[in-house]
Design an enzyme around this catalytic site. Structure first.
Site, PDB file in Angstrom:
ATOM      1  N   SER A 430       0.574  -1.282  -0.076  1.00 21.05           N
ATOM      2  CA  SER A 430       0.019  -0.133  -0.036  1.00 21.05           C
ATOM      3  C   SER A 430       0.744   1.343   0.090  1.00 21.05           C
ATOM      4  CB  SER A 430      -0.988  -0.049   1.245  1.00 21.05           C
ATOM      5  OG  SER A 430      -1.733  -0.917   1.439  1.00 21.05           O
ATOM      6  N   HIS A 451      -0.780  -2.422  -7.300  1.00 19.16           N
ATOM      7  CA  HIS A 451      -1.597  -1.904  -6.126  1.00 19.16           C
ATOM      8  C   HIS A 451      -3.144  -2.014  -6.327  1.00 19.16           C
ATOM      9  CE1 HIS A 451      -2.677   1.039  -2.820  1.00 19.16           C
ATOM     10  NE2 HIS A 451      -2.825  -0.176  -2.263  1.00 19.16           N
ATOM     11  N   GLU A 463      -2.951   0.901  -9.292  1.00 16.98           N
ATOM     12  CA  GLU A 463      -1.880   1.836  -9.521  1.00 16.98           C
ATOM     13  C   GLU A 463      -0.580   0.686  -9.691  1.00 16.98           C
ATOM     14  OE1 GLU A 463      -2.288   5.518  -6.452  1.00 16.98           O
ATOM     15  OE2 GLU A 463      -1.580   3.428  -5.519  1.00 16.98           O
ATOM     16  N   ASN A 501      -3.181   6.459  -1.520  1.00 19.80           N
ATOM     17  CA  ASN A 501      -2.921   6.683  -0.348  1.00 19.80           C
ATOM     18  C   ASN A 501      -2.226   7.803   0.444  1.00 19.80           C
ATOM     19  OD1 ASN A 501      -4.378   4.231   0.397  1.00 19.80           O
ATOM     20  ND2 ASN A 501      -2.766   2.833   0.163  1.00 19.80           N
TER      21      ASN A 501
HETATM   22  P1  NAD Z   1      -3.708  -9.556   5.836  1.00 17.21           P
HETATM   23  O1  NAD Z   1      -3.026  -9.325   6.980  1.00 17.21           O
HETATM   24  O2  NAD Z   1      -5.215  -9.724   5.646  1.00 17.21           O
HETATM   25  O3  NAD Z   1      -3.244 -10.568   4.952  1.00 17.21           O
HETATM   26  C1  NAD Z   1      -1.658 -10.933   4.853  1.00 17.21           C
HETATM   27  C2  NAD Z   1      -1.471 -12.575   4.740  1.00 17.21           C
HETATM   28  O4  NAD Z   1      -0.008 -12.653   4.212  1.00 17.21           O
HETATM   29  C3  NAD Z   1      -1.790 -13.443   5.867  1.00 17.21           C
HETATM   30  O5  NAD Z   1      -2.637 -14.544   5.566  1.00 17.21           O
HETATM   31  C4  NAD Z   1      -0.351 -13.927   6.146  1.00 17.21           C
HETATM   32  O6  NAD Z   1      -0.451 -15.228   6.936  1.00 17.21           O
HETATM   33  C5  NAD Z   1       0.330 -13.968   4.967  1.00 17.21           C
HETATM   34  N1  NAD Z   1       1.576 -14.031   4.960  1.00 17.21           N
HETATM   35  C6  NAD Z   1       2.855 -13.273   5.891  1.00 17.21           C
HETATM   36  N2  NAD Z   1       3.811 -13.757   5.457  1.00 17.21           N
HETATM   37  C7  NAD Z   1       3.829 -14.410   4.311  1.00 17.21           C
HETATM   38  C8  NAD Z   1       4.802 -15.192   3.449  1.00 17.21           C
HETATM   39  N3  NAD Z   1       5.940 -15.159   3.916  1.00 17.21           N
HETATM   40  N4  NAD Z   1       4.401 -15.871   2.429  1.00 17.21           N
HETATM   41  C9  NAD Z   1       3.042 -16.034   2.340  1.00 17.21           C
HETATM   42  N5  NAD Z   1       2.189 -15.367   3.046  1.00 17.21           N
HETATM   43  C10 NAD Z   1       2.519 -14.854   4.096  1.00 17.21           C
HETATM   44  O7  NAD Z   1      -3.192  -8.444   4.918  1.00 17.21           O
HETATM   45  P2  NAD Z   1      -4.008  -7.603   3.654  1.00 17.21           P
HETATM   46  O8  NAD Z   1      -4.794  -6.666   4.261  1.00 17.21           O
HETATM   47  O9  NAD Z   1      -4.423  -8.614   2.586  1.00 17.21           O
HETATM   48  O10 NAD Z   1      -2.686  -7.028   2.914  1.00 17.21           O
HETATM   49  C11 NAD Z   1      -1.724  -7.506   2.467  1.00 17.21           C
HETATM   50  C12 NAD Z   1      -0.841  -6.591   1.468  1.00 17.21           C
HETATM   51  O11 NAD Z   1      -1.959  -5.797   0.764  1.00 17.21           O
HETATM   52  C13 NAD Z   1      -0.262  -5.532   2.347  1.00 17.21           C
HETATM   53  O12 NAD Z   1       1.057  -5.242   1.528  1.00 17.21           O
HETATM   54  C14 NAD Z   1      -1.144  -4.266   2.315  1.00 17.21           C
HETATM   55  O13 NAD Z   1      -0.345  -3.213   2.591  1.00 17.21           O
HETATM   56  C15 NAD Z   1      -1.716  -4.454   0.790  1.00 17.21           C
HETATM   57  N6  NAD Z   1      -3.151  -3.560   0.628  1.00 17.21           N
HETATM   58  C16 NAD Z   1      -3.901  -4.113   1.800  1.00 17.21           C
HETATM   59  C17 NAD Z   1      -5.230  -3.126   1.644  1.00 17.21           C
HETATM   60  C18 NAD Z   1      -6.326  -3.225   2.531  1.00 17.21           C
HETATM   61  O14 NAD Z   1      -7.242  -2.375   2.391  1.00 17.21           O
HETATM   62  N7  NAD Z   1      -6.244  -4.257   3.250  1.00 17.21           N
HETATM   63  C19 NAD Z   1      -5.569  -2.434   0.295  1.00 17.21           C
HETATM   64  C20 NAD Z   1      -4.438  -2.621  -0.401  1.00 17.21           C
HETATM   65  C21 NAD Z   1      -3.291  -3.239  -0.233  1.00 17.21           C
END
Ligand code: NAD
Length: 714
Positions: A430, A451, A463, A501
């Site tokens: 993000s 993104h 993005e 963001n």
């Molecule tokens: P989340 O916490 O829901 O999920 C993250 C997942 O990654 C978990 O299931 C965890 O077990 C897994 N994980 C951790 N280390 C790992 C590894 N080494 N190998 C494989 N899996 C692994 O998080 P999220 O909200 O899905 O966010 C994920 C990414 O997307 C982040 O970088 C976040 O910034 C980005 N993002 C989030 C949003 C949002 O609104 N939540 C929006 C856009 C981007």
């Protein structure tokens, strides 16, 4: 234009007369066919030249003695006529717009008044002006193809159907249905059109012309809709709609005008109703709202257009991380025919991810977006995998793991080692630096940011983040991939928070600061809904997750200092497990159908001296913070053009589309006024941490604008 003799005997059926965008030929039995086939384009649209050309064809048709009928058809694969040429419209001045509106209405009225039977044979999309042309015909036959739809999206572009649409649609389908179609701007399928009496026949594409010819033998229909089109009913419907649209009408004047013209039109002679259409569209064309909405639509079309070769299709993708985003991305890709390997380090997380994917598909079935067979096929395309498996045969890997720099750096080192030399690697971070991740992984040119936004199935924007050393070809491939899967790509530079963001977070944090200073959750949200945001900032923070928002805010604070810092109340809420929707409580309580403000965090603040803010003050403070940050983004060239920043904000956050985006707002309000307000606010409230940026100050001094005219070019 070629000249031709006026011979109309049966043996002329093979004589086709080419002008430029409309072909004319004769069928046996004295029937003339006009085929719309715009040269050099996959779509038919109406510009001034095409309308004039149609006008000349009608001159001709009127002069042919004993002609029985006229069929209008398209020569395109999946479009009947897409409507007015909005590119041309966006370049017209007021006089040209007026002339264009008058010309279209005049030509369509000539068709409606022809003494022979006219039939629109529709295959593909008939939208806006294309759908109004169909209404001017006596009859309409439609192919049963899924590409065949008819609709009037004008109100969503800040205008109204003024080539006879508001006048003729209620006569055919009744006032209630006509209002529904015009106000929603949504198109309907051929079968739905048949059900409401809009289509006279729905048939396979192969029978389209044959059926149109049969319809000519049926003659012009006598029937005129009798049901609800009387004076009392139309007054009643006008009141109902005006009440229903009372909140939107202030920002979207086209809605009120369309309701007014359509409901009054049913009790007026046709000529007067058409005149009312003209008066209304002239007014609407002169508003910034229509210019901004048309401009956004054109930007959206540009973003959708496939830039890479169609053959460059990505079909095997590994999604690493099965959390909120990983599951959302996997669901979206599988639904678009991509084979997905969904990976996570935790088995239970993988199970939860698969469950949420299944739920997303089931919701899609409920909303009529997909069916059980498509769901089964899509689920078959997803393979859940735990642990570090080889990725040699993947076209693309999308990392969506936890937002921690050290974790992502280590993960990408492993992804580089496990993937093949042609595998493209992307991160869904993000706000973290793609350049730092890529360099730590030892393959800076192979890694790009991709993104997606949450929820993936609803947010169209993606993005594409170019790291400092990302291969430009990889960036192009990602743009093309985003288009392949039906998303809208915007290329941005690798700056913390990228565009969306970066601009959204200071706004959300400002909302939290205002809450901490005593403003009520409901007042804060109402102020920004009033501004035109689709939901208020407190509600949005609950949707995103307070933990995720705090994470992003932390990254931005590290990069930009306290200006983007989060208030203490947020940390306290996180400590208490108030994470927003995911924990059923945040700024709101999400246990019932309607979220209610959560009294708990407000109670912690009870001994704070409650500061009262007016709605205008709240709006100004949060709105200006966003505009200021958008100006900084442009100052730092985070995107290549100011239009891209505005487009990303409207498509990625729903930023009031009728305002055109934050940078367009700066031009509308005036930089001098904004600088003055920001300076006053900083002076009067110690809490405000935002000084106007350099660009705003320069614009304020010089009187220059970011864009030369609303909706126009820079
Ligand atoms: P989340 O916490 O829901 O999920 C993250 C997942 O990654 C978990 O299931 C965890 O077990 C897994 N994980 C951790 N280390 C790992 C590894 N080494 N190998 C494989 N899996 C692994 O998080 P999220 O909200 O899905 O966010 C994920 C990414 O997307 C982040 O970088 C976040 O910034 C980005 N993002 C989030 C949003 C949002 O609104 N939540 C929006 C856009 C981007």
């Amino acid at each position: 234009m070629k000249t031709e003799s006026l011979k109309t005997s049966a043996h002329e059926s093979s004589v086709a007369v080419e002008t430029s965008h409309i072909r004319r030929h004769f069928m046996p039995d004295r029937i003339c066919v006009l085929t719309f086939d715009r040269i050099g384009s996959s779509a038919n649209v109406f510009d001034r030249a095409t309308l004039m050309e149609l006008d000349r064809h009608i001159d001709f048709v009127e002069r042919v003695p004993n002609l029985r009928g006229l069929v209008l058809v398209s020569g395109k694969k999946s479009i009947f006529i897409a409507g007015a040429d909005l590119h041309a419209v966006s370049r017209m001045d007021t006089e040209e717009l007026r002339g264009f509106a008058v010309l279209g209405q005049r030509v369509f009225s000539r068709i409606a008044n022809l003494s022979l039977t006219t039939v629109a044979a529709i295959h593909g999309a008939a939208m806006g002006g294309g759908a109004e042309l169909a209404l001017a015909c006596d009859r309409r036959v439609m192919s049963d193809d899924s590409a065949t739809r008819i609709g009037w999206p004008e109100t969503s572009l800040g205008i109204l159907p003024a080539w006879g649409g508001c006048t003729r649609l209620p006569v055919i389908v009744g006032l209630a249905k006509a209002l529904e179609l015009i106000v929603s701007g949504k198109s309907v399928s051929a079968l739905a059109a048949k059900e409401m009496g809009l289509a006279d026949a729905v048939i396979p594409i192969g029978c389209l012309i044959e059926t149109a010819l049969e319809q000519i033998w049926l003659g012009s229909p006598e029937k005129r809709f009798q049901g609800w089109n009387n004076y009392v009913a139309s007054t009643f419907l006008r009141t109902v709609y005006n009440h229903r649209l009372s909140n939107q009408r202030r920002h979207y004047p086209a809605l009120g005008q369309a309701v007014d013209v359509t409901t009054r039109g049913v009790s007026l002679p046709v000529s007067e109703s058409l005149k009312a259409e003209q008066v209304a569209i002239e007014k609407l064309f002169s508003t910034d709202t229509s210019k901004n909405l048309i401009h956004h639509f054109l930007q959206q079309e540009r973003a959708k257009k496939r830039s890479g070769p169609e053959s460059c299709v990505i079909s095997n993708v590994a999604v690493v991380g099965a959390g909120v985003m990983g599951a959302g991305i996997a669901h979206w890709l599988a639904g678009r025919g991509v084979h997905v390997q969904l990976q996570d380090v935790r088995a239970e997380q993988l199970g939860r991810g698969m469950e949420s994917i299944q739920k997303l598909f089931q919701d899609g079935i409920r909303r009529g977006k997909t069916n059980a067979t498509e769901m089964r096929n899509a689920l078959d395309r997803i393979t859940p995998v735990q642990g570090d498996v080889p990725l040699r045969h993947m076209d693309l890997v999308i990392e969506a793991a936890t937002e921690r720099m050290e974790l992502k750096c280590a993960l990408f080192r492993s992804l580089v080692a496990r993937s093949g030399p042609r595998t493209m690697l992307a991160t869904n971070t993000s706000a973290l630096s793609v350049t730092r991740i890529a360099e730590a992984a030892g393959a800076p040119e192979r890694i790009v940011g991709l993104h997606f936004f949450n929820p993936v199935h609803r947010m169209q924007l993606v993005e594409i983040v170019a790291g400092r050393r990302t291969d430009p070809e990889l960036v192009r491939r990602m743009v093309s991939f985003a288009q392949q899967i039906g998303k809208l790509p915007v290329v941005v530079s690798d700056s913390p928070g990228f565009v969306v963001n970066r601009i959204l977070m200071p706004y959300l944090m400002e909302a939290a600061h205002l809450f901490e200073s005593g403003a009520a959750v409901g007042d804060i949200d109402a102020a920004m809904c009033d501004f035109g945001m689709p939901m208020g900032p407190m509600r949005l923070m609950d949707e995103i997750g307070l933990d995720v928002a705090a994470d992003v805010a932390r990254t931005l604070t590290r990069a930009f200092g306290d200006r983007l810092g989060s208030p203490a109340i947020l940390s306290r809420m996180l400590d208490q497990g108030l994470l927003g929707c995911k924990s059923s409580a945040g700024f709101y309580l999400h246990d019932g159908r309607n979220a209610k403000p959560n009294p708990e965090p407000a109670r912690w603040l009870a001994d704070h001296s409650a500061t009262r803010f007016s709605r205008a003050e709240l709006q100004q403070r949060m709105g200006l913070v966003m505009l200021n940050e958008a100006a900084r983004c442009w100052e730092e060239r985070v995107a290549i053009a100011p239009e891209q920043i505005d487009f990303a904000m409207v498509a990625g956050t729903g930023f009031a589309p009728f305002r055109g985006g934050p940078l367009r707002c700066i031009d509308t309000f005036g930089a001098a006024r904004i600088v003055e307000c920001l300076t006053d606010m900083v002076a009067s409230r110690a809490g405000l941490r935002f000084a106007p940026c350099v660009l705003l100050q320069e614009l304020a001094e010089s009187g220059a604008k970011i864009f030369s005219k609303p909706g126009g070019k820079k």
